[in-house]
Design an enzyme around this catalytic site. Structure first.
Site, short mmCIF file in Angstrom:
data_model
loop_
_atom_site.label_atom_id
_atom_site.label_comp_id
_atom_site.label_asym_id
_atom_site.label_seq_id
_atom_site.Cartn_x
_atom_site.Cartn_y
_atom_site.Cartn_z
CB VAL C 77 -3.75 -4.96 -2.39
CG1 VAL C 77 -3.15 -4.36 -1.13
CG2 VAL C 77 -3.36 -6.43 -2.56
CB CYS C 78 -7.45 -1.30 0.19
SG CYS C 78 -7.80 0.43 0.55
CB VAL C 79 -4.43 2.19 -3.36
CG1 VAL C 79 -5.67 3.07 -3.33
CG2 VAL C 79 -3.18 3.06 -3.52
CB ALA C 82 -1.43 -1.02 0.04
#
Lengths: 99, 131, 119, 119, 99, 131
Positions: C77-79, C82
């Site tokens: 999941v892309c930080v 997110a």
């Protein structure tokens, strides 16, 4: 090259953008709401049939069935399942999703 | 962004990445979040092309003032791309024409391509990511 | 062959995550590898373990988790995306992890194909 | 005049929630009432208190909360849509509450106007 | 009646659907990416100018400015700010957002 | 759905609600979540019209089989609308024509309207909610 289109041609311009840039001999796969363009009587059908002269046109069967469109597919359009989708990605050296 | 200067996946492979920008700015976040991916990809020393077509050409407009919608103006980031060695910027002639735009309207220098040139450029890529 | 998958939309509103899942599962069934799926933009919303969809409907994040468990798929999941959208380690479903966009670029460099699913 | 507002998209990906917020704030500044905003579909994702956007960007859920606090706006999140998408009472930002679709219908019945913002 | 359109006419068909159903004398407000249609040189400009004969066409100024389009607005299109948007909703007995 | 049978906001007001369905099923959730709103609105004894135009007419197709995409088929819900006193179902003639559809292709009985009839129906509503 494999081009993937997922939106209805009646709602968005992505199919048109795709067909404009797809070079001769490349493949176009219609998935999700884009499958309507490959059905008889749809306003986009003529566009698909004209494109089929230079391009290979595919439509995802499970998406056609989920829309009650399995029996209305245009001549010249190849229906594939998810396995066929995977094969198309594998067979072409690159792909572009026209989101 | 100094943390991106030395990224390396260790393989030494250089692939051709095309980022195809087809959406207008601000109506959706794709233009902004797309820029983040482009910058990171360049930090991996890949061969990066950025292409602007359809409403994506609007991303490069001069004179953007987003104060009234209370959203950050990121258009100056396109001017900074050169500093990250992202120098291959292409716009689609037909998309410019359909919007009444010329190169003078754009915030950065670009190469204008015909549809056939765009299509051929796309076909020779290893990876195409579209926003 | 190794496929990387990029998911740009969240669950339920758009079919994108469903199509991506069925593509990934089928690719694995056919003997290909899907080492990693990257979730970007609203795609990060697939990673929450708090979703409780109706019992007669699919559970999108749970079936991603199952795919990860059974086939070792790395769900990233892309930080940055997110953080904008309220996804953090406390709400992650099993098999998901939060990391940077470099993980997406690596998929493009290392795998044979990268396929994007979105709106 | 009383305005009801329906928000169908989440924060950041689409401008819808921004436009809805600026519309609501302006309506209140002009002397109108915005008794309730209803969040449906992906709009429920506006209600999370877990979002931590970059400091130079707006915080969408926080400014909805502020509007609720300062002007008594009732921020209602659709329960069915929230359950599908992983929004529950534990993650709600201040001023938001989860309830049923009847709250949306009531806005249509009781208020002078209902304005929808979405994708 | 007030019709609200928020998507680019080059990307979606919502402006067309709106103009098809807007009755004479009603108002159309372009917001977000829809404002491009109201600018000089855009392919949709002719459609907007034709519609302006029977409809009142508005565009949201802050959205024009955020797109670098403030100086390119078509003649016959009225630019409003968020206050004007609120007024338009108040003045018309109902509204429809063409999402 | 017996919990919806007796909803009442206490005002006794009956308004004209139009639900305008413009999206195809399955590609997005709007058709499904839109149905939920329609059912609740009817439970408040409001004057409900459901209109299907553009790709929304596809929601009413016969023969839907969504097993292959592993998503619930909700198309039978349209047949149940009558039981909730939702009897005003309208489709747009031009949208049907542009998709090669006739009334025989649809899962429920509908009233087919011209563009002018649709436009006038919309103009007389108190509330229009579009999905």
């Amino acid at each position: 090259m494999l081009h993937i289109v997922n939106k209805s041609a009646a709602e968005r311009s992505s199919l048109e953008s795709c067909l404009r840039m797809a070079t001769k001999g490349s493949a176009v796969l219609l998935i999700e709401d884009a499958v309507y363009a490959a059905t008889n009587g749809n306003a986009a059908a003529a566009k698909i049939q004209a494109a089929a002269a230079d391009l290979k046109i595919y439509a995802l069967g499970p998406d056609l069935a989920a829309r009650g469109m399995a029996g209305r597919v245009l001549d010249g359009v190849n229906v594939v399942d998810y396995g066929g989708f995977v094969d198309l990605v594998a067979e072409h050296s690159n792909c572009q999703s026209w989101l | 962004m100094s943390d991106m200067d030395e990224m390396d996946d260790g393989s030494g492979v250089v692939k051709k990445f095309m980022f195809l920008n087809r959406k207008a700015p601000h109506g959706t976040v794709y233009a902004l979040e797309g820029l983040e991916v482009v910058l990171i990809t360049a930090a991996f020393d890949q061969d990066v092309s950025m292409v602007f077509t359809d409403d994506g050409v609007f991303q490069l407009m001069k004179g953007i003032d987003s104060k009234g919608i209370e959203v950050k103006d990121f258009s100056k980031t396109y001017r900074a791309l050169e500093g990250y060695d992202i120098e291959k910027l292409y716009v689609d002639q037909a998309s410019m024409d359909a919007r009444g735009l010329t190169e003078d309207d754009l915030i950065v220098d670009v190469t204008v391509l015909s549809v056939d040139e765009m299509a051929n450029l796309m076909a020779e890529q290893d990876v195409v990511i579209s926003f | 062959m190794q496929f990387g998958i990029l998911v740009n939309e969240g669950p339920y509103t758009h079919q994108a995550s469903d199509t991506a899942y069925l593509f990934a599962r089928t690719a694995i069934e056919k003997g290909h590898k899907v080492p990693r799926v990257f979730f970007y933009h609203d795609g990060v919303n697939n990673s929450t373990r708090l979703a409780t969809p109706p019992q007669d409907d699919r559970n999108v994040s749970a079936r991603w988790s199952k795919l990860a468990e059974e086939h070792g798929v790395d769900l990233v999941v892309c930080v940055a995306a997110a953080q904008r959208r309220g996804i953090n380690d406390d709400v992650l479903a099993p098999g998901f992890r939060i990391s940077g966009l470099g993980q997406l670029v690596e998929m493009g460099i290392q795998y044979d194909r990268l396929v994007t699913f979105g709106d």
